[in-house]
Design an enzyme around this catalytic site. Structure first.
Site, PDB file in Angstrom:
ATOM      1  N   VAL A  83       0.870  -1.177   0.000  1.00  0.00           N
ATOM      2  CA  VAL A  83       0.000   0.000   0.000  1.00  0.00           C
ATOM      3  C   VAL A  83       0.904   1.223   0.000  1.00  0.00           C
ATOM      4  O   VAL A  83       1.847   1.313   0.798  1.00  0.00           O
ATOM      5  CB  VAL A  83      -0.940   0.042   1.227  1.00  0.00           C
ATOM      6  CG1 VAL A  83      -1.748   1.342   1.245  1.00  0.00           C
ATOM      7  CG2 VAL A  83      -1.883  -1.157   1.230  1.00  0.00           C
ATOM      8  N   GLN A  90      -6.267   3.395   5.695  1.00  0.00           N
ATOM      9  CA  GLN A  90      -7.563   3.617   5.058  1.00  0.00           C
ATOM     10  C   GLN A  90      -8.351   2.301   4.901  1.00  0.00           C
ATOM     11  O   GLN A  90      -9.405   2.292   4.281  1.00  0.00           O
ATOM     12  CB  GLN A  90      -7.365   4.239   3.666  1.00  0.00           C
ATOM     13  CG  GLN A  90      -6.596   5.542   3.642  1.00  0.00           C
ATOM     14  CD  GLN A  90      -7.350   6.664   4.334  1.00  0.00           C
ATOM     15  OE1 GLN A  90      -8.555   6.804   4.178  1.00  0.00           O
ATOM     16  NE2 GLN A  90      -6.623   7.451   5.117  1.00  0.00           N
ATOM     17  N   SER A 114       6.982  -9.398   5.219  1.00  0.00           N
ATOM     18  CA  SER A 114       7.894  -8.285   5.454  1.00  0.00           C
ATOM     19  C   SER A 114       7.939  -7.970   6.946  1.00  0.00           C
ATOM     20  O   SER A 114       8.991  -7.657   7.495  1.00  0.00           O
ATOM     21  CB  SER A 114       7.456  -7.056   4.652  1.00  0.00           C
ATOM     22  OG  SER A 114       6.101  -6.722   4.947  1.00  0.00           O
ATOM     23  N   TYR A 119       0.578  -9.901   9.105  1.00  0.00           N
ATOM     24  CA  TYR A 119      -0.208 -10.998   8.547  1.00  0.00           C
ATOM     25  C   TYR A 119      -0.847 -11.886   9.592  1.00  0.00           C
ATOM     26  O   TYR A 119      -1.779 -12.636   9.275  1.00  0.00           O
ATOM     27  CB  TYR A 119       0.658 -11.789   7.567  1.00  0.00           C
ATOM     28  CG  TYR A 119       1.057 -10.909   6.406  1.00  0.00           C
ATOM     29  CD1 TYR A 119       0.156 -10.621   5.397  1.00  0.00           C
ATOM     30  CD2 TYR A 119       2.303 -10.287   6.371  1.00  0.00           C
ATOM     31  CE1 TYR A 119       0.482  -9.765   4.363  1.00  0.00           C
ATOM     32  CE2 TYR A 119       2.648  -9.433   5.336  1.00  0.00           C
ATOM     33  CZ  TYR A 119       1.728  -9.172   4.339  1.00  0.00           C
ATOM     34  OH  TYR A 119       2.055  -8.314   3.323  1.00  0.00           O
ATOM     35  N   PHE A 408       9.501 -15.748  -2.559  1.00  0.00           N
ATOM     36  CA  PHE A 408       8.704 -15.393  -3.723  1.00  0.00           C
ATOM     37  C   PHE A 408       7.919 -14.106  -3.453  1.00  0.00           C
ATOM     38  O   PHE A 408       7.786 -13.681  -2.341  1.00  0.00           O
ATOM     39  CB  PHE A 408       7.741 -16.524  -4.100  1.00  0.00           C
ATOM     40  CG  PHE A 408       6.964 -17.077  -2.932  1.00  0.00           C
ATOM     41  CD1 PHE A 408       5.772 -16.469  -2.526  1.00  0.00           C
ATOM     42  CD2 PHE A 408       7.412 -18.189  -2.233  1.00  0.00           C
ATOM     43  CE1 PHE A 408       5.056 -16.969  -1.458  1.00  0.00           C
ATOM     44  CE2 PHE A 408       6.711 -18.701  -1.156  1.00  0.00           C
ATOM     45  CZ  PHE A 408       5.517 -18.098  -0.774  1.00  0.00           C
TER      46      PHE A 408
END
Length: 408
Positions: A83, A90, A114, A119, A408
Site C-alpha cells: 500500500v 484507510q 515483510s 499478517y 517469492f
C-alpha cells in the site's frame, strides 16, 4: 474504501505495477526494464487498488503447488502485497487481503512476511523457520569420509543444466514440506541471472554431484563475492540453494562449498532448522546459525486442508476453531486419522471440544514445524481433555522440519 476502486490487474497495468511495488518496498532507482517478473505472473490473480486512476495498492498470488506432510497440494503463493505510504490507514490492506482469501480456490495460502505482525491479523501462522549459516570455512571440516569417492562433481552454468536441476528438485519436492513446485517458467525465472540483481557477486554458478552410475543426485547454485585486505583474499561464497537426494550428494556439495579458493566465508540464507550439516562438521558453532521466520501459512478451507495432508500418528480429536475472517472455518471439527497417517475424516461435530484454538494456530502447525505443544505452552491452544495436546501434537508433526528455499 471511499474513493478507492478494487479490481483485477490487466496486462496494460504491468509497467505501473512494477513501479508501485518497487517504490512501496523502498527499492532504489527505477524498475529494471528487463525485469523477468513477467515470466511467472498470472495477472488475473493480482488485485489492484486505485485512487484517481492511479494504482496505490497491490496484492498478488502465484499459482504453485506446496509440499506438505505426505503430499503436494495447490497453494496460493501470496506476494507483492503493498500500500502506498500516503494511502495507509484507510483499510486498503484489509480489503485486499479479505478479497483475496475469500476468492482463492486453494485450501491454503502461504507468504513471506515483510513484518510478521501484519499478517497474523489475517490468520497467518508461522509454519516454518529458516536458518542463516555464516560459516568460517577455515574453522569447519566435515567429519569422516561421507561424500568422498561415491561419485564426482561437475560444474556448469545453471541454464546449461536445467534438465538435471529440475529432475533433482522434483525428486526432493515431496519429501520436504515447505518446498514449492517449479514449472519450466519458474526454472527460467530462477536462472535468468540479471546483472542488476547480483549485488556485487559473480554470475550464478552450478555444481552437480553425479553418482557412480552417472545419475545426478544433487546440485548447488552459488555466487562468489570477491574481497581482499592486507592479509590476502577474504571472499564470500553465497549459496543460493543446495538440493540433494542422497546423503553422499549433500556431503560432497558441502565439501566443495567449504573449499572454494580465495574465500573465507560460506553464507547460506535459507537453510532448515534441522540442516544435516550441523551434525556433520567438527565444530558446528562455527557455522554461526541464526534462526529467523520462514513461511507463514493461512488455512483457507479447513476441512479440505486437513484432509489433504498425512499425519505422523493415529489421532481422533475434536478441535474448536475460531476464524474471524472466514467464518466457514469456525466451529468444532472432528479430525480422525488412522495408522500410517491415512486420513479417515474431518467433519463438523457437536461433540465436546478436546482442544480450542484460532485458525492461526492450525496454520502454524500445518507443515509439522511448529508443534501444538509449543503453542499450548504459550496459551494459544487450550486443552480440555487430558492428553489431547500430546496426541494431536504428535500427529501434526513430521519427521523432517519444513523449509522454503526461495523467497517469492
Amino acid at each position: 474504501m471511499t474513493g478507492y476502486t478494487l479490481r483485477a490487474a490487466t496486462p496494460a497495468d504491468l509497467p505501473a505495477m512494477r513501479e508501485v511495488i518497487r517504490s512501496n518496498f523502498n527499492g532504489l532507482g527505477a524498475p529494471d526494464p528487463g525485469s523477468k517478473l513477467h515470466l511467472v505472473l498470472d495477472l488475473a490473480r493480482y488485485l489492484l487498488t486505485e485512487s484517481d486512476g492511479r494504482i496505490v495498492g497491490t496484492a498478488g498470488a502465484l499459482t504453485r503447488d506446496l509440499a506438505v506432510p505426505g503430499a503436494v497440494i495447490p497453494a496460493a503463493h501470496v506476494t507483492a502485497v503493498t500500500v502506498s505510504p500516503v494511502h495507509t490507514r484507510q483499510g486498503l490492506l484489509r480489503r485486499m487481503m479479505t478479497e483475496q482469501l475469500t476468492t482463492v480456490p486453494e485450501a491454503v495460502a502461504v507468504l513471506w512476511a515483510s513484518e510478521g505482525r501484519i499478517y497474523q491479523r489475517f490468520g497467518y501462522g508461522l509454519a516454518s523457520q529458516n536458518v542463516t549459516i555464516r560459516a568460517d570455512r577455515r574453522e569447519v571440516a566435515i567429519r569422516g569420509t561421507i561424500g568422498t569417492g561415491a561419485g564426482h562433481l561437475r560444474g556448469a552454468a545453471p541454464t546449461e543444466v536445467l534438465k538435471e536441476l529440475s529432475e533433482v528438485y522434483a525428486r526432493s519436492l515431496a519429501g520436504r514440506p515447505g518446498l514449492s513446485s517449479r514449472s519450466d517458467a519458474w526454472w527460467t525465472f530462477l536462472t535468468t541471472d540479471l546483472e542488476s540483481e547480483r549485488d556485487g557477486h559473480t554470475a550464478t554458478r552450478a555444481v552437480l554431484f553425479e553418482n557412480a552410475d552417472g545419475v545426478v543426485d544433487g546440485y548447488t547454485r552459488y555466487r562468489v563475492r570477491s574481497q581482499w585486505d592486507d592479509n590476502g583474499p577474504k571472499g564470500e561464497v553465497n549459496v543460493v540453494e543446495l538440493v540433494a537426494a542422497t546423503p553422499h550428494a549433500y556431503a560432497a556439495l558441502w565439501r566443495f562449498l567449504l573449499g572454494v579458493d580465495l574465500t573465507r566465508t560460506v553464507v547460506m540464507g535459507l537453510s532448515s532448522v534441522d540442516e544435516p550439516i550441523f551434525h556433520m562438521v567438527d565444530e558446528p558453532r562455527r557455522l554461526a546459525g541464526k534462526v529467523g521466520d520462514g513461511l507463514w501459512l493461512r488455512i483457507v478451507d479447513l476441512p479440505r486442508a486437513l484432509t489433504s495432508r498425512k499425519y505422523a500418528a493415529p489421532v481422533d480429536v475434536v478441535i474448536e476453531v475460531t476464524d474471524a475472517l472466514l467464518p466457514a472455518n469456525a466451529g468444532r471439527w472432528r479430525l480422525r486419522a488412522g495408522a500410517g497417517g491415512a486420513l479417515v475424516n474431518c467433519s463438523p461435530t457437536d461433540a465436546p471440544a478436546d482442544l480450542t484454538c484460532d485458525i492461526l494456530e492450525l496454520g502454524a502447525a500445518y507443515l509439522g514445524g511448529t508443534t501444538l505443544g509449543t503453542l499450548a505452552a504459550t496459551g494459544r491452544v487450550q486443552e480440555h481433555r487430558p492428553g489431547a495436546v500430546a496426541a494431536a501434537s504428535t500427529a501434526f508433526g513430521w519427521h523432517v522440519a519444513p523449509v522454503s528455499i526461495e523467497i517469492f
